[in-house]
Design a protein around this motif. Structure first.
Motif, short mmCIF file in Angstrom:
data_model
loop_
_atom_site.label_atom_id
_atom_site.label_comp_id
_atom_site.label_asym_id
_atom_site.label_seq_id
_atom_site.Cartn_x
_atom_site.Cartn_y
_atom_site.Cartn_z
N LEU A 299 0.85 -1.20 0.00
CA LEU A 299 0.00 0.00 0.00
C LEU A 299 0.88 1.24 0.00
N THR A 300 1.77 1.31 1.00
CA THR A 300 2.70 2.44 1.04
C THR A 300 4.15 1.98 1.12
N LYS A 301 4.37 0.70 1.37
CA LYS A 301 5.74 0.20 1.60
C LYS A 301 6.18 -0.76 0.49
C1 DTB Z 1 -2.90 -7.54 4.20
O1 DTB Z 1 -3.08 -8.41 5.06
N1 DTB Z 1 -1.73 -7.00 3.90
C2 DTB Z 1 -1.87 -6.00 2.89
C3 DTB Z 1 -3.37 -6.10 2.52
N2 DTB Z 1 -3.86 -7.03 3.46
C4 DTB Z 1 -4.20 -4.92 2.39
C5 DTB Z 1 -1.40 -4.67 3.30
C6 DTB Z 1 0.04 -4.66 3.76
C7 DTB Z 1 0.42 -3.27 4.08
C8 DTB Z 1 1.87 -3.15 4.35
C9 DTB Z 1 2.26 -1.78 4.73
C10 DTB Z 1 2.08 -0.72 3.68
O2 DTB Z 1 2.28 -0.95 2.47
O3 DTB Z 1 1.77 0.40 4.09
#
Ligand code: DTB
Ligand code: SAM
Ligand code: SF4
Length: 342
Positions: A299-301
């Motif tokens: 999503l952000t990482k």
């Molecule tokens: C899940 O269990 N992991 C994903 C999804 N469902 C939405 C999200 C992970 C997020 C990791 C941190 C980020 O990218 O901000």
């Protein structure tokens, strides 16, 4: 132990916390052998489902989840953005499909969706489905009416994680309760959308919290279709920025225990793969993980680059699972020599 809830199949057994802990604590070789045996009964062990994530509304979230970069309450340096335009989402989804993803997961940093956003959300679901992909959304809490709206739009999956055990939950999140999470899962299930629910390791929990979380998931009226197991990505500015790293063998044990307790679910090796070696990921697949997120951003990482995943798949002889792929039950070979398995 048999289920006491009269609405639930009486032949399905519930997992007690003690049973789950016994599985988890076994000698690793026994645990892995059992997990791989169960895995082969229900799935092709060389196929892995690939999901692609897109943050459709980033940051500025009112919740206080102590691991999350998107909470407005933490100084993670992330600025809030508005809900993406439908056309932009569909263009991204098309690219993901062309790169081999079969499920498209759209996430919003909301406590729950607002009614005014629903038409855009519905258009995203319909548009992504029209591209031939399975759709998944994660938008926070849903009431029964909102679940029905998403079901009517044709949404295949809804992701809503319980994150940790009931007893550790309040140490991680205070703006909602574990019971709130279960209520949304119930609304989603009743509306006919498939449930995706799992958690995060590395939130300061102990081994009993990990198995308690798995027992809650496995004992739902229907176990989730997908069970994401995330490894905390520590985010600067959040309360868990300096949390102790998860022991890789304990992570593998959790995957194996999830596989045995939820034999028909897709267990997803989720966030945190950039910090895992190829060997650790291979052990997770052997332990029964059969789904990942692909693409260089979650999503952000960060997530591993596509080429790195292609190299890993080639090394391990893994193949992508097709959309809606299903392994017939009669492929199953029962092994009576393993007493703990059902
Ligand atoms: C899940 O269990 N992991 C994903 C999804 N469902 C939405 C999200 C992970 C997020 C990791 C941190 C980020 O990218 O901000
Ligand atoms: N806001 C919605 C919600 O919380 O239900 C959806 C998006 S939320 C970011 C989806 C999931 O990502 C969380 O439930 C959590 O399990 C996982 N997650 C968030 N930040 C993470 C991190 N830093 N490391 C690992 N997993 C994380
Ligand atoms: Fe908001 Fe979801 Fe992040 Fe919690 S995990 S702060 S609900 S975006």
């Amino acid at each position: 132990m048999l289920h006491s809830d009269p609405n639930i199949d009486q032949h399905r057994e519930v997992w007690t916390a003690a049973e789950a802990r016994r599985l988890f604590d076994q000698p690793l070789m026994d645990l892995l052998f059992q997990a791989q045996t169960v895995h082969r009964r229900h799935f092709d062990p060389n196929r892995v489902q690939m999901s692609r994530l897109l943050s459709i509304k980033t940051g500025g979230c009112p919740e206080d989840c102590s691991y999350c970069s998107q909470s407005a309450r933490h100084a993670s340096g992330l600025s809030a953005s508005k809900l993406l335009e439908v056309e932009r989402v569909l263009a991204e989804a098309r690219r993901a499909r062309d790169a081999g993803a079969t499920r498209y997961c759209m996430g919003a940093a909301w406590r729950s969706p607002k009614q005014r956003d629903m038409p855009q959300i519905v258009a995203m679901i319909e548009g992504v489905k029209a591209l031939g992909m399975e759709t998944c959304m994660t938008l926070g809490m849903l009431d029964a009416h909102q679940s029905r709206q998403l079901a009517d739009a044709g949404l295949d999956y809804y992701n809503h994680n319980i994150d940790t055990s009931e007893s550790h939950y309040g140490n991680v999140i205070t703006t909602r309760s574990f019971a709130d999470r279960l209520e949304t899962l119930e609304n989603v299930r009743k509306s006919g959308i498939k449930v995706c629910s799992g958690g995060i390791l590395g939130l300061g929990e102990g081994p009993q919290d990990r198995v308690d979380m798995l027992a809650t998931l496995a004992n739902l009226p229907e176990p989730p279709d997908s069970v994401p197991i995330n490894m905390l990505i520590p985010v600067e500015g959040t309360p868990l920025a300096d949390a102790a790293p998860v022991d890789p063998i304990d992570f593998v044990r959790t995957i194996a225990t999830a596989r045995i307790m939820m034999p028909r679910s897709h267990v997803r090796l989720s966030a945190g793969r950039t910090a895992m070696s190829d060997e650790m990921q291979a052990m997770c697949f052997f332990a029964g993980a059969n789904s990942i997120f692909v693409g260089d951003t979650l999503l952000t990482k960060d997530n591993p680059e596509e080429e790195a995943d292609m190299r890993l798949f080639a090394k391990l002889g893994l193949q992508p699972m097709q959309a809606h792929e299903h392994v017939p039950e009669d492929r199953a070979v029962r092994d009576p020599a393993i007493p703990i398995l059902r």
